[in-house]
Design an enzyme around this catalytic site. Structure first.
Site, mmCIF file in Angstrom:
data_model
loop_
_atom_site.group_PDB
_atom_site.id
_atom_site.type_symbol
_atom_site.label_atom_id
_atom_site.label_comp_id
_atom_site.label_asym_id
_atom_site.label_seq_id
_atom_site.Cartn_x
_atom_site.Cartn_y
_atom_site.Cartn_z
ATOM 1 N N PRO A 182 -2.560 -0.168 19.065
ATOM 2 C CA PRO A 182 -2.399 -0.599 17.667
ATOM 3 C C PRO A 182 -2.642 0.483 16.614
ATOM 4 O O PRO A 182 -2.412 0.232 15.428
ATOM 5 C CB PRO A 182 -3.435 -1.723 17.529
ATOM 6 C CG PRO A 182 -4.436 -1.462 18.597
ATOM 7 C CD PRO A 182 -3.716 -0.812 19.720
ATOM 8 N N LYS A 196 2.460 -0.456 14.885
ATOM 9 C CA LYS A 196 3.906 -0.562 15.122
ATOM 10 C C LYS A 196 4.348 -1.829 15.855
ATOM 11 O O LYS A 196 5.546 -2.164 15.864
ATOM 12 C CB LYS A 196 4.390 0.655 15.943
ATOM 13 C CG LYS A 196 4.412 1.941 15.147
ATOM 14 C CD LYS A 196 5.599 1.988 14.196
ATOM 15 C CE LYS A 196 5.428 2.956 13.067
ATOM 16 N NZ LYS A 196 4.968 2.372 11.800
ATOM 17 N N TYR A 240 -8.717 5.038 8.271
ATOM 18 C CA TYR A 240 -8.781 5.389 9.692
ATOM 19 C C TYR A 240 -9.870 6.448 9.831
ATOM 20 O O TYR A 240 -9.746 7.529 9.242
ATOM 21 C CB TYR A 240 -7.438 5.964 10.167
ATOM 22 C CG TYR A 240 -6.330 4.932 10.298
ATOM 23 C CD1 TYR A 240 -5.620 4.489 9.182
ATOM 24 C CD2 TYR A 240 -5.985 4.416 11.550
ATOM 25 C CE1 TYR A 240 -4.602 3.549 9.313
ATOM 26 C CE2 TYR A 240 -4.957 3.478 11.688
ATOM 27 C CZ TYR A 240 -4.277 3.048 10.565
ATOM 28 O OH TYR A 240 -3.265 2.123 10.694
ATOM 29 N N TYR A 292 4.667 6.248 9.817
ATOM 30 C CA TYR A 292 3.829 5.097 9.477
ATOM 31 C C TYR A 292 4.598 4.056 8.659
ATOM 32 O O TYR A 292 4.528 2.858 8.937
ATOM 33 C CB TYR A 292 2.580 5.580 8.724
ATOM 34 C CG TYR A 292 1.468 4.562 8.719
ATOM 35 C CD1 TYR A 292 0.551 4.495 9.763
ATOM 36 C CD2 TYR A 292 1.338 3.651 7.678
ATOM 37 C CE1 TYR A 292 -0.463 3.542 9.772
ATOM 38 C CE2 TYR A 292 0.332 2.699 7.672
ATOM 39 C CZ TYR A 292 -0.568 2.650 8.714
ATOM 40 O OH TYR A 292 -1.549 1.705 8.728
ATOM 41 N N HIS A 305 0.840 -1.207 0.000
ATOM 42 C CA HIS A 305 0.000 0.000 0.000
ATOM 43 C C HIS A 305 0.867 1.245 0.000
ATOM 44 O O HIS A 305 1.825 1.343 0.755
ATOM 45 C CB HIS A 305 -0.900 0.028 1.243
ATOM 46 C CG HIS A 305 -2.041 -0.941 1.176
ATOM 47 N ND1 HIS A 305 -3.066 -0.945 2.080
ATOM 48 C CD2 HIS A 305 -2.309 -1.944 0.306
ATOM 49 C CE1 HIS A 305 -3.931 -1.892 1.770
ATOM 50 N NE2 HIS A 305 -3.482 -2.527 0.705
HETATM 51 C C1 PHB Z 1 -4.544 -4.707 10.972
HETATM 52 O O1 PHB Z 1 -4.693 -4.904 9.752
HETATM 53 O O2 PHB Z 1 -4.708 -5.614 11.789
HETATM 54 C C2 PHB Z 1 -4.193 -3.358 11.455
HETATM 55 C C3 PHB Z 1 -3.936 -2.347 10.548
HETATM 56 C C4 PHB Z 1 -3.607 -1.086 11.000
HETATM 57 C C5 PHB Z 1 -3.555 -0.825 12.345
HETATM 58 C C6 PHB Z 1 -3.803 -1.829 13.267
HETATM 59 C C7 PHB Z 1 -4.126 -3.107 12.819
HETATM 60 O O3 PHB Z 1 -3.260 0.430 12.780
#
Ligand code: PHB
Ligand code: APR
Length: 390
Positions: free
Chosen positions: A292, A296, A200, A384, A72
């Site tokens: 999460p 990270k 997000y 990120y 991505h």
């Molecule tokens: C996930 O795909 O499990 C995932 C992706 C982004 C995050 C946390 C978990 O910030």
């Protein structure tokens, strides 16, 4: 039983350490309390930084990752009824790869076993002894019997609930922590992702995240109360809530499907310093936890053990003690960078306090700043995708 490095825990940290040591001709034994089937199917994190992908590829573990992982180049932020893309690759030259942690674990276990590596499943470490001598011992229980693993060093890679960290004497380690007044309800669904990049979403009803595992499987998260009961979330309620929190874009709709798994994860920031006591070296979730939101956790675990493997190689190949001595301070620089970023993303995106409209206004201003300033968006993006140097 005797080895050079005794490793407690077969998560990404312990397995990757064992693999990297093997590549340098250093022997290890991994003790894991759960079964192989359990660790290979535990649904956890899913985002690999560019540096983690490069590390796995250099270590010969890139074949399936490059084939099945989803690369991505941006993420989407939704708030106040708007949608904004953060073009990570355009801003930093780097990308992330979506590949489930359990897939990394499967690849590592397969590589270790193919090379004759020793991983003892259903072997529960109960006590570490002799850590201040040059011959520490891990006492573990297997098939109802107590056994001993003697080694030169112990690597504590046994996660937040493990025994390793607790083996250091009272007062030797300092804990820094924060708990958040919310948790994530995580859902795995047999539904084709309705998005091409991670979304997000900041919403009055709380945070939501749209992620994925494959072209057929979506991974979704909802902010919930810290003591939330999964039973209060029948599938229909989950889809309705996701629809509300994510549908900030006109004409966008969610693809629904059957829910394969759901669980509630508490949110916590936690660091223990130093990451070493005498002959015990701690790595991964055993010594630091991030919420999460910054994706990270797995990346930090891999970065820790890359440093640790170099440090052990320095010791065994060249008799150098300085890399082992510097491990904690070097690793902690990346750990605290990730702590800050994860705390910042968490604070910006969640519903923090229902009675504080000021907070919500500041969050929206922060999100709008990310959306409109190349400098601020670059700050998010470089964290990120992972900073090469910290
Ligand atoms: C996930 O795909 O499990 C995932 C992706 C982004 C995050 C946390 C978990 O910030
Ligand atoms: N004896 C042996 N094994 C143990 C013991 C013990 N006493 N206690 C815990 N373990 C095992 C657990 O069963 C688990 O498999 O240690 C392993 C630790 O693995 P992880 O929790 O995956 O931790 P780590 O390898 O540091 O990876 C961090 O995991 O939680 C996610 O978001 C986090 O992605 C990050 C990653």
């Amino acid at each position: 039983m005797r080895t050079q490095v005794g490793i407690v825990g077969a998560g990404p940290a312990g397995l990757m350490l064992s693999h990297l040591l093997h590549l340098r001709g250093i022997e290890s034994v991994v003790l894991e309390s759960r079964s192989r089937d359990h660790v290979e199917h535990r649904v956890r994190a899913g985002v690999l930084e560019q540096g983690s992908v490069d590390l796995l590829c250099r270590a010969g573990l890139g074949e399936r990752l490059l084939r099945e992982g989803l690369r991505h180049e941006g993420i989407e932020l939704r708030f106040a009824g708007e949608s904004h893309r953060v073009p990570m690759t355009e801003l930093t030259g780097r990308a992330i790869t979506v590949y489930g942690q359990q897939e990394v674990v499967k690849d590592l276990i397969a590589a270790r076993l193919a090379a004759g590596g020793r991983i003892l499943f259903e072997a529960d470490a109960v006590r570490l002894a002799g850590l201040d001598s040059d011959s520490p011992v891990v006492h573990f229980r297997r098939d109802g019997r107590e056994e001993e693993l003697r080694c030169d060093f112990v690597a504590g890679c046994d996660g937040f609930h493990g025994v390793s960290r607790r083996a250091a004497p009272e007062g030797a380690l300092t804990t820094y922590e924060r708990t958040y007044p919310f948790a994530w309800l995580g859902v795995l669904a047999a539904a084709a992702p309705a998005v091409t990049e991670l979304v997000y979403a900041h919403h009055d009803r709380g945070f939501a995240l749209y992620s994925m595992r494959s072209p057929e499987i979506s991974r979704l998260y909802l902010q919930v109360a810290p003591d939330e009961d999964v039973a209060a979330w029948p599938d229909e309620r989950i889809w309705a809530e996701l629809r509300t929190r994510l549908e900030t874009v006109p004409g966008w709709s969610l693809t629904e499907g059957s829910i394969l798994e759901k669980s509630v994860t508490p949110m916590r920031s936690f660091v223990v310093e130093p990451m070493r006591w005498k002959r015990l070296f701690l790595a991964g979730d055993a010594v630091h936890i991030v919420p999460p939101t910054g994706a990270k956790g797995m990346n930090l675990a891999l970065a820790d053990v890359a440093l640790l493997a170099d440090a052990f190689a320095g010791w065994y190949d060249r008799g150098r003690a300085d890399l082992l001595a510097g491990y904690s301070a070097t690793a902690l620089r990346r750990v605290w960078r990730a702590q800050h970023f994860s705390w910042w993303m968490t604070s910006m995106l969640h519903r923090l306090d229902r009675d504080d409209p000021y907070e919500t206004k500041v969050q929206t201003a922060t999100l709008r700043y990310v959306a409109t300033s190349r400098a601020y968006a670059t700050s998010l993006a470089e964290n990120y995708v992972g900073m090469p140097e910290v």
